[in-house]
Every structure is written in C-alpha cells, then in structure tokens.
Design an enzyme around this catalytic site. Structure first.
Site, PDB file in Angstrom:
ATOM      1  N   PHE A  36      -4.039  -5.738  -1.123  1.00  0.00           N
ATOM      2  CA  PHE A  36      -3.595  -6.471   0.063  1.00  0.00           C
ATOM      3  C   PHE A  36      -4.680  -7.343   0.676  1.00  0.00           C
ATOM      4  O   PHE A  36      -4.432  -8.034   1.662  1.00  0.00           O
ATOM      5  CB  PHE A  36      -2.962  -5.556   1.114  1.00  0.00           C
ATOM      6  CG  PHE A  36      -3.692  -4.289   1.444  1.00  0.00           C
ATOM      7  CD1 PHE A  36      -4.991  -4.301   1.930  1.00  0.00           C
ATOM      8  CD2 PHE A  36      -3.061  -3.059   1.299  1.00  0.00           C
ATOM      9  CE1 PHE A  36      -5.652  -3.138   2.260  1.00  0.00           C
ATOM     10  CE2 PHE A  36      -3.712  -1.879   1.636  1.00  0.00           C
ATOM     11  CZ  PHE A  36      -5.007  -1.910   2.121  1.00  0.00           C
TER      12      PHE A  36
ATOM     13  N   HIS B 107      -4.666   1.550  10.378  1.00  0.00           N
ATOM     14  CA  HIS B 107      -5.638   2.421  11.048  1.00  0.00           C
ATOM     15  C   HIS B 107      -6.788   2.802  10.114  1.00  0.00           C
ATOM     16  O   HIS B 107      -7.743   3.456  10.553  1.00  0.00           O
ATOM     17  CB  HIS B 107      -4.962   3.651  11.645  1.00  0.00           C
ATOM     18  CG  HIS B 107      -4.610   4.736  10.667  1.00  0.00           C
ATOM     19  ND1 HIS B 107      -4.284   6.003  11.052  1.00  0.00           N
ATOM     20  CD2 HIS B 107      -4.521   4.740   9.319  1.00  0.00           C
ATOM     21  CE1 HIS B 107      -4.023   6.757   9.998  1.00  0.00           C
ATOM     22  NE2 HIS B 107      -4.163   6.010   8.939  1.00  0.00           N
TER      23      HIS B 107
ATOM     24  N   GLY C 272       0.825  -1.200   0.000  1.00  0.00           N
ATOM     25  CA  GLY C 272       0.000   0.000   0.000  1.00  0.00           C
ATOM     26  C   GLY C 272       0.857   1.245   0.000  1.00  0.00           C
ATOM     27  O   GLY C 272       0.502   2.264   0.604  1.00  0.00           O
ATOM     28  N   GLY C 273       1.981   1.194  -0.705  1.00  0.00           N
ATOM     29  CA  GLY C 273       3.015   2.222  -0.627  1.00  0.00           C
ATOM     30  C   GLY C 273       2.813   3.426  -1.507  1.00  0.00           C
ATOM     31  O   GLY C 273       3.727   4.246  -1.643  1.00  0.00           O
TER      32      GLY C 273
END
Length: 415
Positions: free
Chosen positions: A298, A316, A248-249
């Site tokens: 993901f 989060h 998730g970059g």
C-alpha cells in the site's frame, strides 16, 4: 474528609454492583466465579444483559481505585521489578504443561520435566502463586493447577498471547523511553523501543520477517476475533457496493465475511506476496468467483478501481507521514464517490467512555508507539489526516456501533 467519602462511595458501589452480577448468575443457574482449575474460563454474561456487563465493569474499576486509595501514593510508586519473572519462566520451561489439569505434581517432578533444579522450580512456582495466582499449593509441596494455569495448559491461543506480550511487547516497552531520547519525535518504524530491544536498525515487520517462528506467533496473536463481524456488516451499506478492496487484508477474513453475506459484492484482498498466496490457497471454493487475492504494497500506487477501499487496523500501525502516503497512493485509482472505510479504534476523551475503555485505548496507543512509532488517533485528527493527504477527500464522519471496539471511519473521494 473527601478521601473517606470517596472510599465509602467505592465500597458501596462494589457491594451494590457485585450483587447485580451475583443475582444474574444465580437466576441463570450459573456458577459463582472462582480461580480453581475447574472454574469457567470467563464470566458468562449474555450480550443483551447490558446492565450486568456494566455492573461487572463498575466493580472491577471500583476495586482498582479502592485498592489504590488504601495503598496510598508512596507505596503506589513502588515498582515490582520481579513482576513477570516467574510468568516468563513458567512459559519458557512449560511448567504449566508439566502435569495434566485435574492431577497434582511436586517440585521434584516439575524439576525433572523442565531441567531446572528443584530450588529454582520452587522459587518460580511460589512467586507465580503469590503474585499471579498461577498454580495452587494447598498442601505444602503438592502443586495443582489454578484456573489461570489450567487455561494456559489447554488454550494455545491464550498461551501464545501471553508469550507474545512478555517476549515481544514488554522488552519494547522497557526500551521505549530510550528510543524517545535517542530519536526525539521520530516517525520512523525502525527507531523504536522494539528496534532497541532487538539490537537492530530495522523495524518490527522486517525483524519478524527474518524470524519466522516469532512472526508466526505474532500472526496467531492477531488472528483472534475481538468483536462480532455483524457489527461491521450492519453498519455500512455493503448491499449498495459492487467492488470492495480490502487493503492489507491478510488472509481475507473480512472480505470472505462480506462476500458470504452480500452476494452482489466482489472483493479483492491485497497484501504482501506470501500472505496473499497463502490466503488464496485457503479460500473456500464457493467464493473463488467473488473473492480474489492480489500482491500489493500500500505504499505503492493502487492499481484497482473500486467502490470501497477498506482498511482494518492498518492506520494505527503507522505515523502520520506514512498514513498520508497510503491515502495519496489510492488517488490514481479513485473515481468520484469512491468510499474509504477505516475500521479501527479512536482515542476517547475521558468524559465519553468508562475509565476501563479509555485505559484500553490509551494502552494501545502506547503499544503502537513502542513497537512502530505509530499512533491511535483522536476524533478530530481523522478529517485533518484526509485533508493533509488530498483536499479532494471529503470526511464523512465516524461511528462506533454498540458493543464494538472499533469505529467505522468514512471518507469519500470527490475528484
């Protein structure tokens, strides 16, 4: 007697710590803070002046509490239902951009610029002056910029941030209680205040994907660095790693920083197809042999075996049931000794952080609730999250570097 004693203590704190800040500014030939248009945009306290930074926070916190005590509980219960009406109107009609910083204007000229009639311009601007220190009217009918509108007029990132907070976050917050009533204790990202505010049965990410302009604003909002990169680089043994997957970059800012500082590390950045393609197109040529981009969701099985899987501010955004799925989808690729590094805030206990720090963390917790039905987590919840995902995860602990807002949370796959 106790209230008077507390008032006295707060007033002494304010006087003492204001003196600390003022002496620092004077000794460093720095200007005294003002809210004039020509003032500095932030108070320039060096990172190593820890005592001065703490004194400044102490003054802010003491002023807030003293104001509350002097106001009294019954008045504190009053809600300012007009609070941000003028701010939204200033932004929407670009009144902050209606005249250059350093010049002056009047209500008639602002009316001609915005298309609003003079009466509405006057009431909006004066409300903004009185409640938010937007603009200045030192001569009746003559408007100049204040420090705040000078920033808005010249800093697009700051202006965009305020637009996102008022147009996206605020309506979701207004609807958060309705969502909790309609879907009690839901963990679904499409059963939120944000969904209700948008009259939609979709979650925030899907809503933004269907509205590219809003999605771009969101991306800009989260593009600003909020802590120095060296805090991550210096607090994990990157030099011992060969392969890092940044899950998730986004456009790869963290992976690029790691690759530039540790030439033995190869980084793979995973994100959704459009984001990965854009990140690849932006990648500097000198890193193309060690940083690559891959389209990957993901919530599907991880295809890459690596030494480290890094997640920055990912967990989060999701409720526990989805975080457990993310961790479980890693397991097919994991080799014994592989590390999971989660880089995000941890909810404080009120006795371990200043009230200001605690408030920021708790505000973020409510923020992800109203937007995503997600959560910030307390320290004790992290080992339990890994355990629920798979008993073969070994929680190694978490640390917060000095000056950081995020914790570095580590686990290891024992296989």
């Amino acid at each position: 007697m106790s209230s008077l004693s507390r008032v006295h203590h707060l007033s002494e704190t304010i006087a003492r710590d204001t003196g600390v800040v003022e002496r620092y500014l004077k000794s460093n030939d720095l200007p005294t803070p003002t809210l004039d248009a020509t003032s500095l945009w932030s108070i320039p306290i060096a990172d190593d002046a820890v005592d001065v930074k703490q004194a400044r926070l102490s003054v802010i916190e003491a002023c807030s509490e003293l104001q509350a005590l002097m106001t009294g509980p019954k008045e504190l219960l009053h809600f300012s239902y007009t609070a941000y009406v003028s701010v939204k109107a200033v932004l929407r009609f670009k009144l902050d951009k209606s005249f250059p910083v350093g010049s002056e204007t009047n209500f008639q000229q602002m009316s001609e610029f915005s298309g609003l009639n003079v009466m509405n311009v006057k009431r909006i601007v004066r409300h903004a002056i009185m409640n938010h220190r937007f603009f200045q009217e030192e001569t009746p009918g003559i408007i100049t910029h204040s420090a705040l509108t000078a920033v808005l007029a010249q800093d697009e990132l700051a202006r965009n941030a305020l637009i996102v907070e008022l147009d996206e976050f605020w309506p979701a917050g207004v609807k958060a209680a309705d969502a909790l009533e309609k879907w009690p204790n839901s963990e679904e990202c499409n059963q939120t205040g944000f969904s209700l505010a948008n009259n939609s049965d979709k979650g925030m990410y899907d809503i933004l994907a269907a509205n590219p302009d809003r999605g771009e604003r969101f991306g800009m909002y989260f593009s600003q660095a909020d802590e120095p990169s060296h805090l991550l680089l210096e607090n994990f043994p990157w030099a011992d790693q060969k392969t890092v997957v940044d899950v998730g970059g986004s456009h790869g800012s963290v992976a690029i920083t790691i690759a530039e500082n540790f030439p033995q590390v190869a980084c793979i950045v995973q994100d959704l197809p459009d984001t990965a393609a854009e990140g690849s197109a932006r990648l500097p040529k000198h890193l193309q042999d060690r940083v690559s981009f891959m389209a990957h969701d993901f919530f599907t099985e991880q295809p890459v075996a690596a030494d480290v899987y890094y997640f920055r501010s990912i967990f989060h955004n999701w409720a526990d049931k989805y975080c457990i799925k993310i961790l479980q989808n890693l397991t097919p690729a994991l080799k014994p000794g592989a590390k999971i590094v989660i880089h995000e805030r941890i909810l404080p206990s009120l006795d371990t952080l200043s009230t200001a720090d605690a408030r920021r963390a708790i505000n973020m917790d409510i923020g992800v609730l109203q937007l995503l039905n997600a959560q910030q987590r307390e320290m004790h919840e992290w080992p339990e999250l890994f355990r629920r995902a798979d008993a073969r995860y070994q929680f190694l602990g978490a640390k917060k570097p000095d000056g950081a807002i995020r914790w570095i949370i580590e686990a290891e796959w024992r296989g």
